[in-house]
Write a protein that holds these residues in place. Structure first.
Motif, mmCIF file in Angstrom:
data_model
loop_
_atom_site.group_PDB
_atom_site.id
_atom_site.type_symbol
_atom_site.label_atom_id
_atom_site.label_comp_id
_atom_site.label_asym_id
_atom_site.label_seq_id
_atom_site.Cartn_x
_atom_site.Cartn_y
_atom_site.Cartn_z
ATOM 1 N N HIS A 1 -4.531 -6.797 -11.752
ATOM 2 C CA HIS A 1 -3.259 -6.484 -11.087
ATOM 3 C C HIS A 1 -2.117 -6.262 -12.077
ATOM 4 O O HIS A 1 -1.955 -7.007 -13.051
ATOM 5 N N LYS A 2 -1.350 -5.214 -11.811
ATOM 6 C CA LYS A 2 -0.115 -4.941 -12.560
ATOM 7 C C LYS A 2 1.012 -4.813 -11.546
ATOM 8 O O LYS A 2 0.825 -4.197 -10.492
ATOM 9 N N SER A 3 2.175 -5.348 -11.868
ATOM 10 C CA SER A 3 3.294 -5.248 -10.927
ATOM 11 C C SER A 3 3.761 -3.802 -10.842
ATOM 12 O O SER A 3 3.473 -2.982 -11.722
ATOM 13 N N ILE A 4 4.497 -3.509 -9.794
ATOM 14 C CA ILE A 4 4.973 -2.133 -9.593
ATOM 15 C C ILE A 4 5.922 -1.706 -10.708
ATOM 16 O O ILE A 4 6.159 -0.526 -10.922
ATOM 17 N N TYR A 5 6.437 -2.683 -11.469
ATOM 18 C CA TYR A 5 7.357 -2.363 -12.577
ATOM 19 C C TYR A 5 6.621 -2.018 -13.872
ATOM 20 O O TYR A 5 7.201 -1.475 -14.798
ATOM 21 N N GLU A 6 5.327 -2.353 -13.934
ATOM 22 C CA GLU A 6 4.584 -2.122 -15.180
ATOM 23 C C GLU A 6 3.274 -1.367 -14.973
ATOM 24 O O GLU A 6 2.476 -1.236 -15.897
ATOM 25 N N VAL B 1 0.831 -1.206 0.000
ATOM 26 C CA VAL B 1 0.000 0.000 0.000
ATOM 27 C C VAL B 1 0.868 1.259 0.000
ATOM 28 O O VAL B 1 0.687 2.162 -0.826
ATOM 29 N N SER B 2 1.819 1.322 0.927
ATOM 30 C CA SER B 2 2.618 2.548 1.062
ATOM 31 C C SER B 2 3.456 2.819 -0.186
ATOM 32 O O SER B 2 3.711 3.976 -0.529
ATOM 33 N N SER B 3 3.872 1.756 -0.885
ATOM 34 C CA SER B 3 4.666 1.939 -2.108
ATOM 35 C C SER B 3 3.825 2.472 -3.255
ATOM 36 O O SER B 3 4.186 3.459 -3.905
ATOM 37 N N LEU B 4 2.666 1.833 -3.510
ATOM 38 C CA LEU B 4 1.823 2.281 -4.620
ATOM 39 C C LEU B 4 1.167 3.628 -4.330
ATOM 40 O O LEU B 4 0.903 4.410 -5.244
ATOM 41 N N ALA B 5 0.914 3.903 -3.045
ATOM 42 C CA ALA B 5 0.350 5.208 -2.682
ATOM 43 C C ALA B 5 1.345 6.329 -2.951
ATOM 44 O O ALA B 5 0.967 7.495 -3.086
ATOM 45 N N TYR B 6 2.614 5.987 -3.029
ATOM 46 C CA TYR B 6 3.657 6.952 -3.403
ATOM 47 C C TYR B 6 3.900 6.959 -4.908
ATOM 48 O O TYR B 6 3.980 8.015 -5.544
ATOM 49 N N GLU B 7 4.010 5.765 -5.494
ATOM 50 C CA GLU B 7 4.380 5.669 -6.913
ATOM 51 C C GLU B 7 3.279 6.186 -7.840
ATOM 52 O O GLU B 7 3.561 6.771 -8.883
ATOM 53 N N SER B 8 2.011 5.978 -7.501
ATOM 54 C CA SER B 8 0.949 6.414 -8.418
ATOM 55 C C SER B 8 0.838 7.940 -8.509
ATOM 56 O O SER B 8 0.752 8.477 -9.624
ATOM 57 N N PRO B 9 0.901 8.706 -7.402
ATOM 58 C CA PRO B 9 0.921 10.161 -7.585
ATOM 59 C C PRO B 9 2.202 10.662 -8.251
ATOM 60 O O PRO B 9 2.162 11.639 -9.015
ATOM 61 N N ARG B 10 3.324 10.006 -7.980
ATOM 62 C CA ARG B 10 4.569 10.401 -8.639
ATOM 63 C C ARG B 10 4.431 10.258 -10.153
ATOM 64 O O ARG B 10 4.881 11.115 -10.922
ATOM 65 N N MET B 11 3.775 9.159 -10.579
ATOM 66 C CA MET B 11 3.559 8.928 -12.006
ATOM 67 C C MET B 11 2.690 10.036 -12.619
ATOM 68 O O MET B 11 3.001 10.573 -13.684
ATOM 69 N N VAL B 12 1.589 10.386 -11.945
ATOM 70 C CA VAL B 12 0.711 11.438 -12.458
ATOM 71 C C VAL B 12 1.449 12.778 -12.499
ATOM 72 O O VAL B 12 1.345 13.535 -13.463
#
Length: 269
Positions: free
Chosen positions: A249-254, A22-33
């Protein structure tokens, strides 16, 4: 995602709390946007085990000072903010001494869920909405990560149904593998009904398990992302019966391209 406004609401997030799905994707998804030209706002609870000095949190006086009612109790809302170094990303923290001062997130030192986790989730949902209203910032997408954030879709669609700021906002809920065992407080459904939300809209909360809380979240969302490789079979079956967009589901790499396309082609279309 250029100039699209995306509000991210998360139970936990790196670098403020330990790394997990959770904490990783909650960071990576806004960073991507953010990297793709979108405008973002991020909210999370100000848990007592977040090091305020190291992360340079400071109170935003103009946003603090409001009282939120939870189960007929007035609870003061404190808003703090910090910036993630190198990313030019700001994070807003929802704080209240009663709910978030303790030096832990969801459980005590013996691994028992805090008995007021349900009230903390209600306070967090209301606190996010009231603060975004003060910011006068109308998001195109609201993306929810983690179970403590998962009352937000319900409150936006029911309690704040007449709030014009969110009239056009699309809600996306990420569903993760089971984040806690057991149930929250048995009175949770009555605390939600206290806010004028009808019983038939939250019947699943008669037994506030992780799965049932997530069912209420996805029922009030416009789209769903399966964020874990494996989720509970009961939840999987529930999601497969939905007539709304569901991203597998998609991995954090894709995930970046997949989330971006999902936002633009399924959520906003």
């Amino acid at each position: 995602m250029t100039d699209k406004r995306v509000l991210f609401v998360a139970s936990e997030m790196i670098p403020y709390l330990p790394e997990n799905e959770v904490s990783s994707l909650a960071y990576e998804s806004p960073r991507m946007v953010n990297d793709r030209g979108g405008q973002i706002r991020i909210f999370m609870p100000r848990f007592g085990n977040i090091n305020e000095r190291r992360h340079q949190l400071h109170e935003v006086i103009r946003l603090s000072g409001m009282n939120l009612v939870v189960n007929d109790m007035d609870m003061p809302l404190i808003i703090k903010v910090a910036s993630i170094p190198k990313e030019r990303i700001q994070v807003y923290f929802i704080d209240n001494e009663e709910y978030f001062k303790r030096k832990a997130t969801f459980t005590d030192e013996d691994g028992n869920l805090f008995p007021d986790n349900d009230e903390r989730a209600i306070f967090f949902a209301k606190g996010v909405v009231e603060t975004v209203k003060k910011l006068n910032w109308n998001p195109d997408i609201i993306h929810v990560h983690g179970w403590m954030a998962s009352l937000l879709p319900l409150y936006l669609r029911k309690y704040y149904a007449d709030e014009p700021l969110f009239a056009e906002s699309k809600i996306v809920t990420s569903v993760y593998s089971k984040e806690f065992e057991g149930s929250l407080d048995a009175e949770m459904i009555n605390k939600v009904k206290f806010d004028g939300i009808e019983e038939d809209q939250v019947k699943a909360l008669e037994d506030p398990t992780y799965n049932n809380i997530l069912k209420v979240a996805v029922d009030n969302s416009d789209a769903v992302i399966i964020a874990s490789e494996e989720i509970d079979e009961e939840l999987q079956q529930y999601l497969s019966s939905l007539s709304k967009p569901v991203l597998p589901h998609k991995s954090i790499y894709e995930f970046e391209e997949a989330y971006n396309e999902f936002y633009e082609n399924e959520v906003l279309s």
